[in-house]
Design a protein around this motif. Sequence first.
Motif, PDB file in Angstrom:
ATOM      1  N   ALA A 121     -22.726  50.869  20.060  1.00 18.20           N
ATOM      2  CA  ALA A 121     -21.299  51.232  19.911  1.00 18.20           C
ATOM      3  C   ALA A 121     -21.020  51.673  18.737  1.00 18.20           C
ATOM      4  N   PHE A 122     -21.755  51.215  17.703  1.00 15.89           N
ATOM      5  CA  PHE A 122     -21.575  51.253  16.110  1.00 15.89           C
ATOM      6  C   PHE A 122     -22.751  51.643  15.453  1.00 15.89           C
ATOM      7  N   ARG A 123     -23.644  52.729  16.073  1.00 14.29           N
ATOM      8  CA  ARG A 123     -24.671  53.100  15.379  1.00 14.29           C
ATOM      9  C   ARG A 123     -24.167  54.154  14.372  1.00 14.29           C
ATOM     10  N   PHE A 124     -25.107  54.201  13.452  1.00 12.58           N
ATOM     11  CA  PHE A 124     -24.628  54.797  12.012  1.00 12.58           C
ATOM     12  C   PHE A 124     -25.243  56.295  12.063  1.00 12.58           C
ATOM     13  N   ASP A 125     -24.670  57.244  11.386  1.00 11.50           N
ATOM     14  CA  ASP A 125     -25.328  58.535  11.257  1.00 11.50           C
ATOM     15  C   ASP A 125     -26.023  58.570   9.896  1.00 11.50           C
ATOM     16  N   THR A 126     -27.250  59.169   9.963  1.00 15.02           N
ATOM     17  CA  THR A 126     -28.143  59.163   9.004  1.00 15.02           C
ATOM     18  C   THR A 126     -27.515  59.671   7.778  1.00 15.02           C
ATOM     19  N   ASN A 142     -34.957  49.927  13.523  1.00 13.26           N
ATOM     20  CA  ASN A 142     -34.256  49.027  14.346  1.00 13.26           C
ATOM     21  C   ASN A 142     -33.149  49.511  14.874  1.00 13.26           C
ATOM     22  N   ASP A 143     -33.402  50.764  15.207  1.00 15.95           N
ATOM     23  CA  ASP A 143     -32.559  51.456  16.270  1.00 15.95           C
ATOM     24  C   ASP A 143     -31.207  51.578  15.903  1.00 15.95           C
ATOM     25  N   LEU A 144     -30.757  51.539  14.725  1.00 14.01           N
ATOM     26  CA  LEU A 144     -29.366  51.357  14.090  1.00 14.01           C
ATOM     27  C   LEU A 144     -28.592  52.751  13.599  1.00 14.01           C
TER      28      LEU A 144
END
Length: 445
Positions: free
Chosen positions: A290-295, A441-443
């Motif tokens: 729910a808190f993944r980052f935008d590259t 790490n799929d973040l």
Amino acid sequence: MLKIDSEVATDKEKDEFLDILRTGDSKEQKSRYAKNYYFFESKIQDFKDKYPHYFAHLPTRIMNNCILLPIEAESQDTALRIFSTLNDRGKPLSDADIFKAQFYKFYSSLGKKDWFIEKWKELEKICEKIFNSTSVTPMDELFTRYMYFIRAKKGIKSSTTEALRKFYEKDGYAILKNEKTLEDLEVLAKFWNDVSKQEGDRFSDRILRCLFVLNYAPNGMWTYFVSVYFMQNKDADGMLDDDLFYTFLNKTIGFVWTYAITNPSVSALRTPVYAEMINIVNDKPVTFDAFRFDTDKVRNMFLNFSFKNPRPITKAMVTWWAYQSDGQELMPLQPPFDIEHIYPTKRQESEQSLGDERNLEALGNKALLEKGINIRASDYRFVDKKKYYLGFTNSRNQKKDGTKVHELRELANTFDDFTEKDIVARNSKIIEEFLEFLKNNDLIS
């Protein structure tokens, strides 16, 4: 025959107290009893030296103006209540002091008082060694780390954290009236003791490398997160699966480091971490989905962030970067490391040779370096810094060891100078490799 004795449950200094009563000598002792005894002894001697003619009247003066108030408790429960009440009105007790009294009462009721006293002494010794840099008492820190595990077990993901004492006092200190609690605290303390010692028997080399990096985290949230993970996933021998733990630690590093840039408030970090703590105790994988980052957003924020030395994320990033080198050996946690300006601040002040002065505080110009070497090399030009990085023998034939930071040794062996062009190139490399780390790490999306 002694007229007074101490029956404090875990008084590690009791022998010194009794020795002072027997001999009247405190000079070779180091306990708080000895310090207090010596204070009054020295004040009495000062009075005697200054007013010898009045000294004979001092005992009478004290006896006629001091009141000794005995308090008799009809039960141990009453004694503990009086103890807590009196201390609450004087020097505040630590939370662990209150918990100790509750444990003492509980284990006394089981006929295990002496066993508890020894166990508590062992816990205190361990905690004093490993939690001596925190803002709370060492034992309070242990109870705090355990609290987060219990919170997660109860499904509490509120970002508002209760005070330690308030949390444990619920239902008449019900958590402390369970033999498993002390067992858990002991296991948790031993785990963190091994972390602090970089204990190889428990951890693989790659785990120790991750733990070294985490020791320079931008905030302390990771210690609570790792405590919850350990308590939930340890086997009967207190061991963790190496592959799963390695994945967890890398994901933790990536998320906490990036959040320190994108959402720098520690309180903001509680929301995603507390939610993942509950996933941990429910045997669900840590994902931060729910808190993944935008590259692109992360890249731009890193490129425009001023990594000044006082900011904790700066040392966190250069520590992470140091361990991206395959040749980097595991370094000791002590003595501490500093942040090195490879292109020194003094050089910019004298030459004004950087086209963009912001590059002075860019990650590309920062590296982890042992404090002693950093002090010696900090203001030199790169051509002179090299010998400090690599080690040298001085004019007095004294061997000065070089740095254990592999990348700095490589730079010293490869570069004749370190210029703005090199700062920019290295800065881009660090950021892009960190983004790749987040992707692995799929973040990031």
